[in-house]
Design a protein around this motif. Structure first.
Motif, PDB file in Angstrom:
ATOM      1  N   ILE A  23     -21.415   7.904  29.438  1.00  0.00           N
ATOM      2  CA  ILE A  23     -20.217   8.704  29.177  1.00  0.00           C
ATOM      3  C   ILE A  23     -20.096   9.838  30.188  1.00  0.00           C
ATOM      4  CG2 ILE A  23     -19.109  10.263  27.519  1.00  0.00           C
ATOM      5  CD1 ILE A  23     -20.320   8.532  25.286  1.00  0.00           C
ATOM      6  N   LEU A  24     -21.221  10.533  30.456  1.00  0.00           N
ATOM      7  CA  LEU A  24     -21.199  11.609  31.449  1.00  0.00           C
ATOM      8  C   LEU A  24     -20.849  11.072  32.838  1.00  0.00           C
ATOM      9  CD1 LEU A  24     -24.271  13.850  30.526  1.00  0.00           C
ATOM     10  CD2 LEU A  24     -21.849  14.357  30.225  1.00  0.00           C
ATOM     11  N   GLY A  25     -21.394   9.886  33.166  1.00  0.00           N
ATOM     12  CA  GLY A  25     -21.091   9.264  34.457  1.00  0.00           C
ATOM     13  C   GLY A  25     -19.611   8.987  34.622  1.00  0.00           C
ATOM     14  N   TRP A  26     -18.977   8.476  33.557  1.00  0.00           N
ATOM     15  CA  TRP A  26     -17.549   8.211  33.616  1.00  0.00           C
ATOM     16  C   TRP A  26     -16.744   9.496  33.680  1.00  0.00           C
ATOM     17  CZ3 TRP A  26     -15.706   4.111  35.433  1.00  0.00           C
ATOM     18  CH2 TRP A  26     -16.252   2.844  35.147  1.00  0.00           C
ATOM     19  N   LEU A  27     -17.235  10.553  32.991  1.00  0.00           N
ATOM     20  CA  LEU A  27     -16.544  11.840  33.031  1.00  0.00           C
ATOM     21  C   LEU A  27     -16.524  12.395  34.455  1.00  0.00           C
ATOM     22  CD1 LEU A  27     -15.188  14.146  31.469  1.00  0.00           C
ATOM     23  CD2 LEU A  27     -17.473  15.141  31.133  1.00  0.00           C
TER      24      LEU A  27
END
Length: 458
Positions: A23-27
């Motif tokens: 999720i952080l990577g996509w953010l």
């Protein structure tokens, strides 16, 4: 953009990270790619005279040699991208015809070569005709993806998604583990968005320049939604370890896990259609930039030759000749889809970075801005895009950066030929040091490969 990357996202992302870091990577990717797209949008409007955009920005802002390297790096990235598509295509076909293995054996090489030259013949018949086929395949590939997303929602389980949320065998958030996992997702997410600049590269063929920016923004937002849903929902259907071990295309085997064999059949057919279109689209991108660069004197002038149908025939022959060589090399190196797309992603970092820096430079100098215009928003966007591009360089890792230096070093002959045609010296003041640095890094990379210290994908 939606080529092969979307169809292998579940395993690629699971191999890199747990649910939280994903999720952080996509953010991070979402913020960075939106900033980059807004840079392309802004530069297209403010520098409409620069055809071939993504390399033209580097040339206009930072000189001839960096402009050439931006063009050459982008060109090599698109050629490696086509190689990645061939590998994934025949890995997918092995579901129906096991003879193709993982897409990198002799039958795959023979079939890839035949398909390569079929695409070649289609494009020689005219760019507009090839683009129409690409539109049809785009519609065809989206149907199985939407079916996947609808069905996967009903199979999603929060307990599976939340298992080891921030990392393996951890009780909570550990920044060191999370940072490394987020870093590992970067080349995966970058690869899925490579192509977002396609409208900018093809801007010289647009009837209205404003359509270039509009297509770029709409394309990014649409595909980003699809990618995030695919990767996150898959992590709620199967455990990370099971997803990471799936064969390419993993999307097929996730749907097979949910609905049975017909799901894998549907996705594999969709992937075959998707890659057929992606091969066309990427080949059009691959030949357009050398064509424009040849017309503007950055590449040798013969790259600008067209056939009677208006296709950049010289650029096409050279580009597909190099892809054919890459295909043969894959047979002997046994390169996988992941290794090839990682190389393609790293090769495109220079054009992305210098496009962002060019916007920062324009804002700083005030060029194209009227007196009284607010520049704050454009400066913030440019800085975010620049920082994101620098973060990607860091995330790529030293091995891939050194291998990319080998790619850039091979372009010196073309640069020298183009300069000689104009009766100019190879390098301007300061450029020779950059060329020596690239050559030195390339020699070092070759030596490290020779002694086995650099092994991509190991």
């Amino acid at each position: 953009m939606v080529g092969g990357g979307a169809f292998n996202l579940p395993s690629d992302m699971a191999a890199a990270a747990n649910s939280g870091p994903v999720i952080l990577g996509w953010l991070i990717t979402g913020i960075g790619m939106i900033a980059l797209v807004l840079v392309f949008h802004n530069l297209t409007n403010r520098k409409a005279e620069l055809d071939g955009g993504i390399y033209g920005y580097t040339r206009a802002g930072f000189g001839e040699y960096l402009g050439f390297n931006s063009a050459y790096g982008y060109w090599m990235s698109t050629l490696l991208g086509n190689l990645a598509f061939f590998t994934l295509l025949f890995s997918s076909l092995s579901y129906f015809f096991p003879i193709f293995g993982e897409g990198n054996n002799l039958p795959s090489i023979i079939a890839s070569s035949a398909l390569l030259w079929a695409v070649h013949a289609l494009i020689l018949s005219g760019v507009k005709e090839a683009s129409l086929v690409n539109l049809i395949t785009t519609i065809g590939k989206m149907i199985p993806i939407f079916v996947f997303l609808v069905l996967i929602v009903f199979a999603f389980h929060y307990d599976v998604f939340l298992q080891d949320f921030w990392g393996p065998d951890t009780r909570g958030f550990d920044w060191k583990i999370v940072k490394e996992q987020v870093k590992e997702t970067m080349l995966v997410t970058l690869w899925t968005f490579v192509g977002v600049e396609g409208a900018v590269v093809m801007s010289g063929r647009a009837k209205k320049k404003k359509d270039v920016g509009r297509a770029t923004v709409i394309g990014l937002l649409g595909t980003m939604t699809i990618y995030i849903l695919i990767s996150i929902l898959s992590l709620g259907v199967m455990s990370r370890s099971k997803l990471a071990d799936l064969k390419a295309p993993s999307l097929a085997y996730v749907l097979e896990h949910v609905v049975g064999p017909w799901g894998a059949v549907l996705i594999n057919i969709g992937l075959i259609v998707s890659i057929a279109g992606a091969l066309l689209g990427w080949t059009l991108l691959a030949i357009e930039l050398p064509y424009v660069a040849g017309r503007e004197g950055v590449f040798p002038s013969w790259f600008a030759k067209e056939n009677k149908n208006g296709s950049p025939s010289a650029s096409l022959w050279v580009s597909n000749g190099i892809v054919q060589l890459f295909i043969i090399i894959v047979l002997f190196s046994e390169s996988t889809y992941q290794i090839v797309y990682s190389m393609a992603s790293v090769a495109i970092l220079l054009p992305y970075l210098f496009s962002a820096l060019y916007q920062v430079k324009l804002v700083g100098t005030g060029e194209t801005y009227e007196k009284g215009d607010s520049r704050t928003k454009d400066m913030i966007i440019g800085l975010i895009a620049s920082l994101y591009s620098m973060w990607l360089v860091y995330a790529a890792g030293l091995d891939y950066l050194l291998l990319t230096a080998v790619i850039y070093a091979t372009g010196l002959f073309l640069y020298g030929k183009a300069r000689a045609e104009k009766g100019e010296k190879w390098f301007r003041p300061g450029e020779s040091l950059l060329a020596l640095f690239i050559l030195g890094a390339a020699v070092f990379a070759i030596y490290m490969m020779w002694i086995g210290q650099i092994q991509p994908g190991a």
